[in-house]
Every structure is written in C-alpha cells, then in structure tokens.
Design an enzyme around this catalytic site. Structure first.
Site, PDB file in Angstrom:
ATOM      1  N   CYS A  87      34.476  15.843   5.835  1.00 43.20           N
ATOM      2  CA  CYS A  87      34.794  16.873   4.842  1.00 43.20           C
ATOM      3  C   CYS A  87      36.187  17.464   5.125  1.00 43.20           C
ATOM      4  CB  CYS A  87      33.703  17.930   4.806  1.00 43.20           C
ATOM      5  SG  CYS A  87      33.697  18.938   3.297  1.00 43.20           S
ATOM      6  N   HIS A 204      28.381  14.757   4.632  1.00 41.84           N
ATOM      7  CA  HIS A 204      28.024  15.311   5.942  1.00 41.84           C
ATOM      8  C   HIS A 204      26.834  14.578   6.562  1.00 41.84           C
ATOM      9  CE1 HIS A 204      30.534  19.008   5.956  1.00 41.84           C
ATOM     10  NE2 HIS A 204      30.445  18.904   4.641  1.00 41.84           N
ATOM     11  N   GLU A 206      25.938  14.582   9.573  1.00 42.03           N
ATOM     12  CA  GLU A 206      25.354  15.402  10.639  1.00 42.03           C
ATOM     13  C   GLU A 206      24.204  16.274  10.153  1.00 42.03           C
ATOM     14  OE1 GLU A 206      28.678  18.118   9.036  1.00 42.03           O
ATOM     15  OE2 GLU A 206      28.240  15.969   9.191  1.00 42.03           O
TER      16      GLU A 206
END
Length: 233
Positions: A87, A204, A206
C-alpha cells in the site's frame, strides 16, 4: 527469517505486518525508525508497510522516500536483499526509484476499503511461491491512491518480463475493467523489480493470515518468503 519493518510518521500498519511475520515465521520483526541509517545485522527481509506516511503530503510516499533509512534500503536491495512494500509502502518504493511507475488517485476518486480478488500470475518468485500460478486469492485493500500508472513502454516491459505478479480479477480469475477496482494499468496490483527481489503491491496480505479474519489467503505470500529463505540459506 529476520525481518525489518520500517516505521515512518503516519504509518499505521506496522504492527499488523509485524504480527503476520511473527505468526508465519515464528520470529519477531525488528521495528526500524525512519531516521535510522542502518538496517539490523543479518536482515533477510525489509518491509515497508501501509498507512499515510507524513500525512501523504506532496505525494503519497514522496517524503518517506527521502528519509535516511531509505538509503540503507536501496543499498540492501542493490545487494539482492528482499524488499516488500504494501500500500503506502508500494508508493514509497516507486517514489524511491526501486520500482517504476506511480500510484495515482483511484479512477472513481473514492477511497476503497474492502476485500478484493487477485490472480497470481506466476509462482516462481520468492513472493509467490506459496501459491499456484493462476490461483485466485482474496485480500483486503484500503487506499485512495492505488491506481498504478506508467508509460505504455514501461507497462509492456513489465508484462513482457513477467514482472506483474498480482492482478485484480473476478472471483473466477477473469481480468477486465469491471474487476479493476481502481483503474490500474493492465489491472496491476503488484509488480517486482528487474532482479525480482523487490515487490510492491497495494492489497494487504498481512490482514488475511489468521482464521479469525475469515480468510487466510495472505498467508501464502509470507510462507513462500520463509521457504525461499530456508532453501537459499
């Protein structure tokens, strides 16, 4: 796997990233402040996380790209070290010259925060070996300026060299305008450097590594990095 997660003023995803790295690798990540001039000894992976570094002033990532720590990151990358930018991290890598192109305002000029589908274009990269080529994964996005743009020649070169690793797609893996959430050139969600050791991506991963989140599709990216570093040791 010894990871270093960079921290800039305004970044807000560093702890999400550190948690994902710990869950998958079993090792704590080192948090590296933007004013530091060196990375921890023995670093295997540098991660530039998401957020709004320096409030996105000037351009997203423009100020962070000029922080002292980025000189160390550029040296690390030039020596073949693995670098992941997510990002705002992708924006910083582009502003730093580690990746080509730029991230522009989303085509509809609206912030997008939801799960999206990505197609894994190849799985012979350290950043994709945890997936199958052509696999469709679901991961979240949260950005207002994720529209990847580059001149026509650069986009052709990225595609011709196999440097587009992730594209926005339908749940069935179809690529097209209706599935391109932000208007990115060639539906690009993630690209790698010429040497293949630097990845920038807008979504994302994660945030999709634990069952409690309802999806663990992001786990494959980190698991692939762990496996790559084990075999490379």
């Amino acid at each position: 796997m010894k990871s270093a997660v960079l921290v800039f003023p305004g970044i807000n995803r560093e702890r999400d990233m550190a948690r994902a790295l710990k869950l998958v690798s079993g090792h704590d990540a080192a948090m590296v402040w933007h004013a530091d001039t060196e990375l921890p000894n023995g670093t295997d992976l540098v991660v530039v996380p998401g957020g709004f570094s320096y409030g996105d002033y000037l351009r997203c990532g423009a100020i962070a790209a000029r922080a002292p720590v980025m000189d160390a990151v550029r040296k690390f990358a030039s020596d073949g070290g693995l670098v992941l930018g997510v990002c705002n991290g992708f924006q910083i890598l582009c502003e730093s010259g580690l990746l080509p192109g730029v991230l522009m305002r989303n085509a509809r000029l609206k912030f997008i925060c939801r799960d999206v589908h990505l197609r894994v274009e190849r799985n012979d990269s350290p950043f994709t070996r945890g997936y199958a080529a052509g696999q469709v994964i679901k991961v979240p996005v949260a950005h207002g300026e994720g529209n990847y743009e580059a001149d026509e020649e650069t986009v052709k070169r990225l595609e011709g060299d196999g440097r587009v690793l992730y594209r926005y797609c339908s749940p069935e893996g179809e690529i097209g305008e209706s599935h391109n959430i932000n208007g990115a050139a060639a539906s690009i969600a993630g690209i790698v450097s010429e040497r293949g050791n630097v990845l920038g991506m807008m979504p994302h991963p994660e945030n999709h590594v634990e069952d409690i989140m309802g999806c663990t599709d992001g786990r494959g990216l980190f698991a692939g990095l762990v496996e790559h570093l084990k075999t490379a040791a």
